[in-house]
Design a protein around this motif. Structure first.
Motif, PDB file in Angstrom:
ATOM      1  N   SER A 174      20.263   9.917 -22.371  1.00 10.38           N
ATOM      2  CA  SER A 174      21.425   9.044 -22.209  1.00 10.38           C
ATOM      3  C   SER A 174      22.096   8.677 -23.525  1.00 10.38           C
ATOM      4  CB  SER A 174      21.011   7.765 -21.481  1.00 10.38           C
ATOM      5  OG  SER A 174      20.589   8.050 -20.167  1.00 10.38           O
ATOM      6  N   ALA A 178      25.895   9.221 -24.082  1.00  8.93           N
ATOM      7  CA  ALA A 178      26.756   8.066 -24.309  1.00  8.93           C
ATOM      8  C   ALA A 178      27.641   8.276 -25.534  1.00  8.93           C
ATOM      9  CB  ALA A 178      25.913   6.809 -24.479  1.00  8.93           C
ATOM     10  N   LEU A 188      30.449   6.638 -19.229  1.00  4.57           N
ATOM     11  CA  LEU A 188      29.273   7.432 -18.889  1.00  4.57           C
ATOM     12  C   LEU A 188      28.737   7.064 -17.518  1.00  4.57           C
ATOM     13  CD1 LEU A 188      27.109   9.497 -19.765  1.00  4.57           C
ATOM     14  CD2 LEU A 188      25.843   7.609 -20.788  1.00  4.57           C
TER      15      LEU A 188
END
Length: 312
Positions: A174, A178, A188
């Motif tokens: 992530s 991001a 996102l």
């Protein structure tokens, strides 16, 4: 390094082509190294891209050894797929390569047979055509993208960016995704199951059907608290006959059609006015703001406030 091969077919849509190129080439790992190597591939030396032509540095051999192959949309999704392209995509799939499509790129991907028996999406305006052309594909016109594991498909325009960010998140986590989202000025957090923003001035009406006058009356009376009995009484038929004829001619029930029409009108009001959400809910026939918010989110995948922000 993860290699992404972007396949430029004839009449490729430039936006769909540039989306994965930009998103993946700008992706950086925490230590600053690039996360992806991008190859632009084509069947022939020169490819028609509508307002211009392009020369791809890679031929179809560029698909070999790639970790991901992306098929952008084309202006004419019904253009027959060249056997060489079909074979190259099938060979990539057999090698375990991840294959994704953007917008109408679902059509050439479906023409390979790789989507048979799978759920897939495309731009909502082409969903019926995809379902008719490839009946073995389970078409879901409402979502932003569908991830079947090895095979992924996305809807139009910005949904292609959503799909690219989703793949980055799967590849590198992530935090990297991001950062890529910030560079693309994209949120996102939009998930694949979120509904596409499908907007009609009016809910489609089957022209010439015996239900057409009734549908027009419903459209004009969205704010009224209508029951099935009210609708049947206006049509001058029994509720059982109403339900049967309605389903035969619209593919849905009277109340489902009415709910959909109310949400479409609410979308229009959210875009074109500054009325409060509570007022709009009442204008389109919902008895309470909570009922309106729940129905709106169930239909579109987002809240009325989120929808308004997206179009403000």
């Amino acid at each position: 390094m993860h290699t992404v091969a972007v396949l430029a077919l004839d009449q490729v849509i430039p936006f769909d082509l540039s989306t994965p190129i930009e998103v993946f080439t700008r992706t950086r790992l925490p230590d600053g190294r690039p996360g992806y190597q991008v190859r632009v591939c084509a069947e022939r030396q020169e490819t028609d891209a509508g307002s211009f032509s392009l020369r791809a540095p890679w031929g179809l051999d560029g698909l070999k050894g790639a970790d991901t192959v992306i098929v952008p949309g084309t202006a004419n999704p019904l253009t027959p797929l060249a056997p060489a392209v079909r074979d190259a995509l099938r060979a990539a799939a057999e090698d375990g390569t991840r294959i994704a499509s953007i917008c109408s790129g679902t059509f050439p991907l479906a023409a390979t047979g790789l989507l048979d028996g799978l759920r897939a999406t495309t731009h909502w305006i082409a969903a019926d055509l995809l379902a008719a052309t490839h009946p073995d594909v389970e078409v879901d016109p409402a979502v932003l993208y569908v991830d079947n594991g090895q095979i992924l498909t996305s809807a139009g325009a910005a949904a292609g960016m959503d799909l690219c960010l989703h793949m980055i998140r799967k590849d590198y986590g992530s935090a990297v995704a991001a950062d890529a989202a910030r560079l693309s000025v994209m949120p996102l957090e939009r998930e694949g199951g979120q509904a596409q923003f499908i907007v009609h001035d009016h809910v489609p009406t089957p022209q010439g059907s015996t239900m057409e006058p009734l549908l027009g009356w419903l459209q004009d009376n969205l704010a009224d608290d209508l029951t099935l009995a009210d609708i049947a009484a206006h049509a001058g038929i029994s509720t059982r006959t109403l339900i049967r004829r309605f389903r035969e001619q619209t593919g849905t029930t009277p109340l489902q059609w009415l709910h959909r029409a109310r949400i479409r009108q609410a979308q229009h009001l959210l875009e074109s006015t500054r009325h409060t959400v509570e007022r709009i809910g009442a204008q389109v026939g919902f008895g309470s703001p909570t009922a309106f918010r729940d129905r709106f989110k169930k239909t579109t995948g987002v809240s009325p406030h989120s929808y308004r922000r997206a179009f403000s």
